[in-house]
Design an enzyme around this catalytic site. Structure first.
Site, mmCIF file in Angstrom:
data_model
loop_
_atom_site.group_PDB
_atom_site.id
_atom_site.type_symbol
_atom_site.label_atom_id
_atom_site.label_comp_id
_atom_site.label_asym_id
_atom_site.label_seq_id
_atom_site.Cartn_x
_atom_site.Cartn_y
_atom_site.Cartn_z
ATOM 1 N N SER A 68 31.763 -22.121 -19.400
ATOM 2 C CA SER A 68 29.930 -21.871 -20.081
ATOM 3 C C SER A 68 29.556 -21.147 -21.548
ATOM 4 O O SER A 68 28.946 -22.133 -22.091
ATOM 5 C CB SER A 68 29.243 -21.125 -19.033
ATOM 6 N N LYS B 81 24.835 -16.152 -27.074
ATOM 7 C CA LYS B 81 24.783 -16.843 -25.495
ATOM 8 C C LYS B 81 23.496 -15.959 -25.734
ATOM 9 O O LYS B 81 22.678 -15.275 -25.129
ATOM 10 C CB LYS B 81 25.877 -16.341 -24.762
ATOM 11 N N SER C 293 34.223 -18.192 -18.847
ATOM 12 C CA SER C 293 33.907 -18.350 -19.920
ATOM 13 C C SER C 293 33.847 -17.869 -21.192
ATOM 14 O O SER C 293 33.080 -18.320 -22.128
ATOM 15 C CB SER C 293 32.025 -18.259 -19.011
#
Ligand code: GLN
Length: 497
Positions: free
Chosen positions: A155, A80, A179
């Site tokens: 997210s 990420k 997330s």
């Protein structure tokens, strides 16, 4: 699809260690897959072809020298874009960090490299991890590999989509309010938010420091455990890092036995707003746990209904302080610096151009909640609710080993459907937020497809702080039983890209 990209991480590492395949072949197969599908999926913001192949060559050389390989050596991973990576861009999905190349690795990045994991690149995300759909990325939305017109969650939608699209067998996410778990749920993949403080936040760009937690994502429970083991553990560089042994999550994942365990179904996580097919698959999972020999009881956690409003005061408050560092002087973008303007004016113009609408909304909300005169009424009350939620968990865990619920109330919604409705977007995290506020551990794993839309449903398992192994014990048993029942893993049903 070549077989190599369908291997689990455990199978990949085994094949490399036995010399059946080289790490370079594995890396190349995944880079080819990314080239073939990522224009459609948009899971990656940056692909590090050279770096990945160099890391893979190093693994092959290590093996050739006769050195022992670790349990994830040579396995590709999607990271990420909120963790710093030395020499590799880190944007957090924001324009304000466009072009920023960090001079150092996050502790998590370093640990992955030390474990000989092959980092393929950085994944798309809602800007500064604020969102539940990846639509808040400044670099365009990510598609859900089950249906590219739908959201992959957020997210960390890029990380989850990379797994579901077979672009990587491992991924890293961060979970501030859901997330890791919500993207896992809507893409049919596994994601774990470890106990707060058990995975270092050093080099994780802060959104809400008291809630942020990095964690492992994969397509199987065992792979998630192997990654968890690689990244967790004390770090002197993070002042909130827990200095205690990490539970043996890998052994727990292999146990596949829940006989005698007590499992609590959270009564509050049901009712209006929960999709029928999500509840159906959830209830079937509870029944399955009973059949596997667990004792199931209903548990009430009345304060959980206050978790959302408390979260949307605490998270924006901390964000408004954390994001103050983006001042146009230190990182990335600088707008309007033509020699005529003051530093303050340049900062304002840069933030105006560099931050997206949701980030601005949260900075304004947080600044307001923390302002003198309102601080006690808003931030103070939210902190009191946080304590009540922790007490509800304590009371529940006095009687049960783990709690279960749906991970998120609905399956993946269409891109655009909630984009202009922040309240509707926030509801996606109804079931995940309490664990962030309390700091305990939680997993989402696939428990089937909702009959009405054939999209994945997630089962959430919650364990007390530092009892992360219980997630893997229960998750491993559920996964094995479901795969037996279906005759294959859920993702094999995913419509081909
Ligand atoms: N969707 C939640 C939010 O927008 C949670 C995000 C997260 O866990 N990073 O804040």
């Amino acid at each position: 699809m070549t077989e190599l990209i369908k291997y689990t991480a455990a199978e990949t590492a085994g094949a490399i260690a036995r010399g059946e395949v080289s790490a370079v072949e594995v890396a190349q197969a995944h880079l080819d897959r990314i080239d073939a599908v990522d224009k459609k999926v948009n899971a990656f913001l940056h692909v590090d072809r050279e770096g990945a192949l160099a890391a893979a060559r190093a693994v092959d050389a290590k093996r050739a020298s006769g050195a022992e390989l670790g349990p994830l050596a040579g396995v590709p991973l999607a990271l990420k874009d909120v963790f710093t990576t030395e020499g590799m861009p880190t944007t957090c999905g924001s324009k304000i960090l466009e072009g920023w190349v960090p001079p150092y690795d996050a502790t998590l990045t370093r640990r992955l490299k030390d474990a000989d994991v092959v980092i393929l690149g950085k994944t798309n995300m809602d800007e500064f991890a604020m969102g539940s759909s990846t639509e808040n990325s400044a670099y365009g939305p990510t598609g859900n590999p089950w249906d590219l017109t739908r959201i992959p969650g957020g997210s960390g939608g890029g990380s989850a989509a990379a797994l579901a699209a077979f672009e990587a067998p491992l991924a890293i996410g961060t979970d501030t309010g859901g997330s890791i778990r919500q993207p896992g749920a809507v893409t049919g993949t596994v994601g774990v938010k470890p106990t707060y403080g058990s995975v270092s936040r050093y080099g994780l760009v802060a959104f809400s420091s008291s809630l942020d937690q990095g964690g492992p994502c994969a397509r199987t429970v065992l792979d998630t455990a192997l990654l968890h083991e690689a990244i967790a553990g004390h770090d002197p560089l993070d002042s909130t890092s827990i200095d205690a042994p990490v539970p043996d999550v890998v052994a727990a994942a292999r146990t596949r036995d829940v006989r005698g365990m007590r499992i609590g179904v959270v009564k509050e996580f049901a009712g209006e707003g929960y999709q029928a097919g999500v509840m159906q698959r959830f209830e079937e999972s509870v029944e399955l746990l009973r059949e596997l020999g667990a004792e199931v009881v209903e548990v009430s956690c009345p304060s959980f209904t206050l978790a959302m409003p408390a979260y949307y005061l605490i998270a924006p408050s901390e964000a408004s302080s954390n994001l103050a560092r983006f001042d146009a002087m230190r990182y990335g973008l600088r707008v309007g610096d033509d020699g005529t303007r003051s530093a303050e004016q340049v900062t304002a113009l840069t933030r105006e151009a560099g931050f997206g609408a949701e980030v601005k909304r949260r900075i304004i909300l947080g600044t307001y909640a923390l302002s003198s005169g309102y601080y006690d009424a808003y931030y103070g009350s939210a902190q009191k609710v946080r304590t009540l939620i922790s007490r509800d968990f304590d009371a529940a865990f006095a009687g049960v080993d783990v709690l279960v619920s749906p991970t998120t109330p609905t399956t993946a919604f269409p891109i655009g459907e909630r984009a202009d409705d922040p309240m509707a977007m926030y509801l996606a995290d109804l079931c995940t937020i309490p664990s962030n506020l309390a700091g305990n551990a939680a997993m989402s794993l696939p428990c089937g497809l909702a009959p009405e839309d054939n999209l994945p449903v997630g089962l959430q398992i919650i364990a007390p702080a530092m009892a992360d192994d219980r997630l893997y014990r229960v998750g491993g048993a559920v996964e094995a039983a479901l795969n037996d029942k279906w005759g294959h893993a859920l993702l094999e049903e995913a419509p081909a890209l």
